[in-house]
Design a protein around this motif. Structure first.
Motif, mmCIF file in Angstrom:
data_model
loop_
_atom_site.group_PDB
_atom_site.id
_atom_site.type_symbol
_atom_site.label_atom_id
_atom_site.label_comp_id
_atom_site.label_asym_id
_atom_site.label_seq_id
_atom_site.Cartn_x
_atom_site.Cartn_y
_atom_site.Cartn_z
ATOM 1 N N ARG A 24 1.767 8.781 3.532
ATOM 2 C CA ARG A 24 2.280 9.022 4.359
ATOM 3 C C ARG A 24 3.138 7.600 3.778
ATOM 4 N N PRO A 26 6.328 4.349 2.684
ATOM 5 C CA PRO A 26 7.165 3.761 3.531
ATOM 6 C C PRO A 26 8.261 3.955 2.991
ATOM 7 N N ARG A 166 -3.157 1.155 3.392
ATOM 8 C CA ARG A 166 -2.359 1.027 4.551
ATOM 9 C C ARG A 166 -1.212 0.185 4.696
ATOM 10 N N ASN A 172 5.307 0.045 11.927
ATOM 11 C CA ASN A 172 5.340 1.444 11.304
ATOM 12 C C ASN A 172 4.657 1.592 10.781
ATOM 13 N N TYR A 174 2.543 2.671 7.155
ATOM 14 C CA TYR A 174 1.705 3.698 6.215
ATOM 15 C C TYR A 174 0.468 3.802 5.776
#
Length: 381
Positions: A24, A26, A166, A172, A174
């Protein structure tokens, strides 16, 4: 085992590694010019004037003419003889333009150079499985993910299959598997922004990363609260000082209206428009022309403009009778320019002599009634 059913398969096979983690990323952050923030140290360099030896020694002259200023909580720097200049949220070029304008307004030589000596306003925290967890500043050049990890001493991971990087940004989370990070150069060049938290995790569990991110959030909130408290304290102090100044201003205005304020005066006598006293202005200078023309000027019919005198006593009480006199010949129009340059002092006396014909006219006016009265009395007898 004889007579027993087959043993069911285990739910978890410890020999099988979990499937690969999801990547995931950013959202891409636009690359913008660096903007000055609170805590940054601005270095102002101005030309150094000095002796020939100092001018020949360029390094010494440069070190003597460079001054650092820290951006305060209100976003400004305080420069002597200039005042507070707001530079927060400005690029270096915009800050130079603002400072140039302020120097010109204060009639100071606007020859200078501006640079950022310390970057303290925009930071990225790096923690987890790194050699030295740290906080990396963002400078004029963008800070990329690989540079941030290098600033923390590099990643210390033995099993890359279970490790990930991470990134916590704007609420959020990511993540990038470490294997993909090493194999994809583009992932290493992800630009980081102010407030990002980077955590190198060695397991699939998020507890440790969540604890780290929560700690960074609390630190950021604490710093924000400290800045708000400092701004509130500054505003309160400014309000108190402003209130004190307003009270002093009102008290002085009341004293001025009642005529009890201490004033300095200059006295006008002789053939002037109005014999009176002229109050000297507060905090400013007054000239001979100011005093004369504020009271209607000099009547040319009765006043002798060739004999304008300024009388000034000695400030030494031991010289009580000492006197200094200046004469201005206003018959020559060019000499009137001197009246605008002659500075008055408290208790000066301005005297304008009368015209010769005025003196004769006044004598006649005083004698005529006496002659008429004498003639009338003689006629009556």
């Amino acid at each position: 085992m004889r007579g027993a059913e087959n043993v069911p398969n285990s739910v978890l096979d410890q020999r099988v590694k979990p499937v690969s983690m999801e990547t995931r990323l950013p959202p891409s952050a636009p690359v913008r010019p660096y903007t000055i923030g609170i805590g940054d140290v601005i270095l102002l360099a101005t030309p150094q004037t000095g002796s020939t030896v100092e001018q020949l020694s360029g390094l010494l002259a440069a070190s003597n003419s460079r001054q650092g200023y820290t951006v305060q909580d209100d976003g400004s720097i305080s420069i002597p003889n200039v005042g507070r200049v707001v530079v927060a949220n400005l690029t270096l070029e915009a800050a130079e333009a603002e400072l140039f304008q302020r120097l010109v307004e204060n009639q100071i030589d606007p020859t200078f150079s501006l640079e950022i000596a310390e970057f303290n306003s925009k930071k990225v925290s790096i923690g987890g499985a790194v050699s030295s967890p740290t906080v990396a500043p963002i400078s004029l050049t963008p800070l990329y993910l690989d540079e941030a990890l290098a600033a923390a001493g590099g990643i210390t991971v033995t099993d890359q299959d279970y490790a990930s990087v991470r990134i916590y940004r704007d609420g959020n989370l990511y993540q990038i598997p470490l294997n993909e990070l090493y194999s994809n150069r583009g992932l290493q060049r992800i630009p980081l922004i102010d407030g990002d938290s980077v955590f190198v995790d060695t397991t699939y569990e998020l507890d440790l990363a969540q604890a780290y991110f929560a700690e960074q959030i609390q630190i950021a909130q604490f710093r924000q609260q400290s800045r708000i408290a400092a701004l509130n304290e500054l505003n309160a102090e400014v309000t108190i000082r402003r209130g004190a100044l307003d009270e002093e201003r009102e008290n002085f205005k009341t004293q001025f209206d009642l005529g009890s304020a201490d004033r300095d005066y200059v006295y006008l006598a002789g053939e002037v428009g109005k014999q009176s006293r002229f109050p000297l202005p507060f905090g400013a200078k007054a000239s001979l022309a100011d005093a004369i023309y504020a009271q209607g000027g000099i009547p040319t019919i009765t006043g002798n403009v060739r004999k304008i005198y300024v009388l000034r006593g000695s400030p030494d009480p031991r010289e009580f009778s000492a006197l200094t006199a200046w004469q201005l010949d206003g018959g020559n129009a060019t000499n009137l320019l001197l009246a605008t340059r002659f500075e008055l002092r408290p208790n000066d006396v301005i005297f304008v002599a009368e015209q010769p014909v005025t003196r004769w006219n006044r004598v006649i006016n005083q004698i005529t009634p006496t002659i008429i009265n004498t003639t009338v009395a003689a006629a009556s007898n």
